[in-house]
Design a protein around this motif. Structure first.
Motif, PDB file in Angstrom:
ATOM      1  N   ASN A  38      -2.751  -5.874  -5.804  1.00 38.39           N
ATOM      2  CA  ASN A  38      -1.503  -6.385  -5.139  1.00 38.39           C
ATOM      3  C   ASN A  38      -1.649  -7.562  -4.295  1.00 38.39           C
ATOM      4  OD1 ASN A  38       0.027  -4.422  -6.522  1.00 38.39           O
ATOM      5  ND2 ASN A  38       0.131  -2.811  -4.734  1.00 38.39           N
ATOM      6  N   ILE A  39      -2.823  -7.467  -3.408  1.00 38.97           N
ATOM      7  CA  ILE A  39      -2.996  -8.761  -2.450  1.00 38.97           C
ATOM      8  C   ILE A  39      -3.173  -9.906  -3.406  1.00 38.97           C
ATOM      9  CG2 ILE A  39      -4.544  -9.820  -0.802  1.00 38.97           C
ATOM     10  CD1 ILE A  39      -2.927  -7.619   0.324  1.00 38.97           C
ATOM     11  N   HIS A  40      -3.991  -9.897  -4.413  1.00 38.47           N
ATOM     12  CA  HIS A  40      -4.191 -11.028  -5.300  1.00 38.47           C
ATOM     13  C   HIS A  40      -3.106 -11.456  -5.884  1.00 38.47           C
ATOM     14  CE1 HIS A  40      -8.642  -9.171  -6.016  1.00 38.47           C
ATOM     15  NE2 HIS A  40      -8.578  -9.740  -4.670  1.00 38.47           N
ATOM     16  N   LEU A  41      -2.109 -10.729  -6.561  1.00 38.61           N
ATOM     17  CA  LEU A  41      -1.032 -11.234  -6.805  1.00 38.61           C
ATOM     18  C   LEU A  41      -0.143 -11.911  -6.089  1.00 38.61           C
ATOM     19  CD1 LEU A  41      -0.179  -8.255  -9.215  1.00 38.61           C
ATOM     20  CD2 LEU A  41      -0.991 -10.479 -10.218  1.00 38.61           C
ATOM     21  N   LEU A  42      -0.120 -11.393  -4.799  1.00 41.11           N
ATOM     22  CA  LEU A  42       0.923 -11.883  -3.812  1.00 41.11           C
ATOM     23  C   LEU A  42       0.319 -13.248  -3.292  1.00 41.11           C
ATOM     24  CD1 LEU A  42       3.208 -11.626  -1.675  1.00 41.11           C
ATOM     25  CD2 LEU A  42       1.342 -10.384  -0.287  1.00 41.11           C
TER      26      LEU A  42
ATOM     27  N   TRP B 135       0.902  -1.297  -0.086  1.00 39.64           N
ATOM     28  CA  TRP B 135       0.009   0.062  -0.002  1.00 39.64           C
ATOM     29  C   TRP B 135       0.977   1.216  -0.084  1.00 39.64           C
ATOM     30  CZ3 TRP B 135       1.794   2.130   4.238  1.00 39.64           C
ATOM     31  CH2 TRP B 135       2.331   1.197   5.333  1.00 39.64           C
ATOM     32  N   PRO B 136       2.084   1.492  -0.156  1.00 35.22           N
ATOM     33  CA  PRO B 136       2.887   2.701  -0.181  1.00 35.22           C
ATOM     34  C   PRO B 136       2.392   3.701  -0.964  1.00 35.22           C
ATOM     35  CG  PRO B 136       4.272   1.085  -1.016  1.00 35.22           C
ATOM     36  CD  PRO B 136       3.042   0.047  -0.611  1.00 35.22           C
ATOM     37  N   ASP B 137       1.954   3.353  -2.219  1.00 36.23           N
ATOM     38  CA  ASP B 137       1.731   4.206  -3.156  1.00 36.23           C
ATOM     39  C   ASP B 137       0.430   4.870  -2.943  1.00 36.23           C
ATOM     40  OD1 ASP B 137       3.878   3.443  -4.764  1.00 36.23           O
ATOM     41  OD2 ASP B 137       2.727   2.143  -5.905  1.00 36.23           O
ATOM     42  N   ALA B 138      -0.431   4.312  -1.988  1.00 38.26           N
ATOM     43  CA  ALA B 138      -1.563   5.301  -1.601  1.00 38.26           C
ATOM     44  C   ALA B 138      -1.251   6.239  -0.699  1.00 38.26           C
ATOM     45  CB  ALA B 138      -2.333   4.170  -0.685  1.00 38.26           C
TER      46      ALA B 138
ATOM     47  N   ARG C  40      -5.825  -0.912  -6.967  1.00 39.52           N
ATOM     48  CA  ARG C  40      -4.576  -1.527  -7.031  1.00 39.52           C
ATOM     49  C   ARG C  40      -4.098  -2.227  -5.719  1.00 39.52           C
ATOM     50  NH1 ARG C  40       0.460  -0.371  -9.669  1.00 39.52           N
ATOM     51  NH2 ARG C  40       1.749  -2.307  -8.400  1.00 39.52           N
ATOM     52  N   GLY C  41      -4.719  -1.793  -4.581  1.00 36.53           N
ATOM     53  CA  GLY C  41      -4.352  -2.390  -3.475  1.00 36.53           C
ATOM     54  C   GLY C  41      -4.844  -3.915  -3.532  1.00 36.53           C
TER      55      GLY C  41
END
Length: 343
Positions: free
Chosen positions: A314-318, A288-291, A310-311
């Motif tokens: 990112n979780i889904h890809l992880l 979440w840093p880009d948030a 996007r958040g």
């Protein structure tokens, strides 16, 4: 393999933080001082960030990202209201340590939040307790004796309440400096392996190790994140993963250590390729840093929109990487059947 004994409360707490497959896919949101500084910086010169800003940011991240996370790591200073917004079935880890350390004293010595105890954290919703510890296995013996005794006390306090103890050691060496440097990358495998071995010892009462990966993937030759300097070949990096893992006799999960989501996923793929039996992640700033600048400049609604898009992506890809490579937390014990539950 011999059986291990575990309290009923500890077992329940770890299982609350893991998914149905025994993998811990947790989001970290216990940042305090660093998050406050980042929000203030994003608001430009003379920018500020209040306690209300931290609470609002933490609540939005928790409400949205726990839709696809098995647990949330939070601090009790700014995050108690935030954990109430978590998705049903999400476990809660609460941080017990003070943020940062006293830079005027040698050794980056740890301390706990004075108004909290393990009992009070559990009473406020903790399924598990987390402690961060800066640790240099080659530091002065006096410094490390203080740290060893500190962790023994935390372990005993968790045992008394039958609450799981997640320990997060972070390697450092003040004689080298920057932990992201090439110089530190060369020694990092040895430091991580040493602390995984040390804090697996029963005397500390640690239940899950939240550890750094033993290499800096930016210095792994041939990696997508490779920057041109080689600290290790790909084969050497995989050996470091195996060596560190073999030093642990407790379940361990990886932290993201502030790298980007792409770099963290590549690192986990390398760990999986090495056959490392890691049992998940506790991932914060890789998600979440880009948030932060979005919230700082545009407010909560814009933050929530970013997190939903996007958040969660990112979780889904992880989670896709974890589904392929992570092992159930009881793997280190040879299977769940080797855990003898007491209490």
């Amino acid at each position: 393999m011999a059986t291990v004994t575990m309290g009923k409360g500890k077992l329940a707490g770890i299982e609350a933080c893991a998914d149905e497959n025994g993998v811990i896919a947790a989001a970290a949101m216990d940042q305090r001082g660093s998050l406050q500084k980042a929000i203030a910086k994003a608001r430009g010169e003379n920018g500020t960030a209040s306690a209300e800003d931290l609470a609002a940011f933490k609540t939005a991240v928790t409400r949205i990202l726990t839709k696809d996370s098995s647990a949330i790591l939070m601090d009790p200073e700014f995050g108690l209201d935030a954990i109430k917004a978590r998705a049903p079935g999400t476990g809660v880890l609460l941080a017990y340590e003070k943020t940062g350390y006293d830079a005027t004293v040698k050794g980056r010595l740890p301390d706990v939040l004075p108004e909290w105890s393990v009992r009070r954290l559990v009473e406020n919703g903790a399924d598990a307790i987390k402690i961060l510890l800066y640790y240099n296995p080659f530091d002065d013996a006096h410094v490390n004796t203080i740290k060893h005794a500190f962790i023994e006390r935390i372990g005993a306090e968790c045992a008394a309440i039958d609450a799981p103890f997640f320990l997060e050691p972070l390697a450092y060496d003040d004689s080298i400096g920057d932990e992201k440097s090439f110089e530190f990358a060369k020694v990092k495998p040895q430091y991580v392996t040493k602390y995984m071995e040390e804090f697996s010892k029963p005397r500390y009462g640690v239940d899950v190790l939240k550890v750094e990966v033993p290499v800096n993937v930016k210095f792994v030759e041939g990696s997508r994140a490779y920057g041109g300097q080689t600290a290790y070949t790909r084969a050497e990096a995989m050996t470091h993963f195996k060596d560190a893992a073999s030093a642990a006799t407790k379940p361990f999960i990886y932290l993201s250590a502030g790298v980007t989501d792409e770099i963290f996923r590549e690192t986990l793929e390398l760990a999986a390729e090495a056959g490392t039996p890691f049992s998940g992640v506790l991932c914060g700033r890789a998600t979440w840093p880009d948030a932060i600048p979005i919230y700082a400049r545009e407010g909560t609604a814009a933050l929530e929109a970013w997190l939903e898009d996007r958040g969660l992506q990112n979780i889904h890809l992880l989670n896709e990487v974890l589904a392929k490579g992570a092992k159930p937390w009881w793997t280190i014990y040879g299977g769940k059947e080797n855990i003898q539950v007491v209490g």
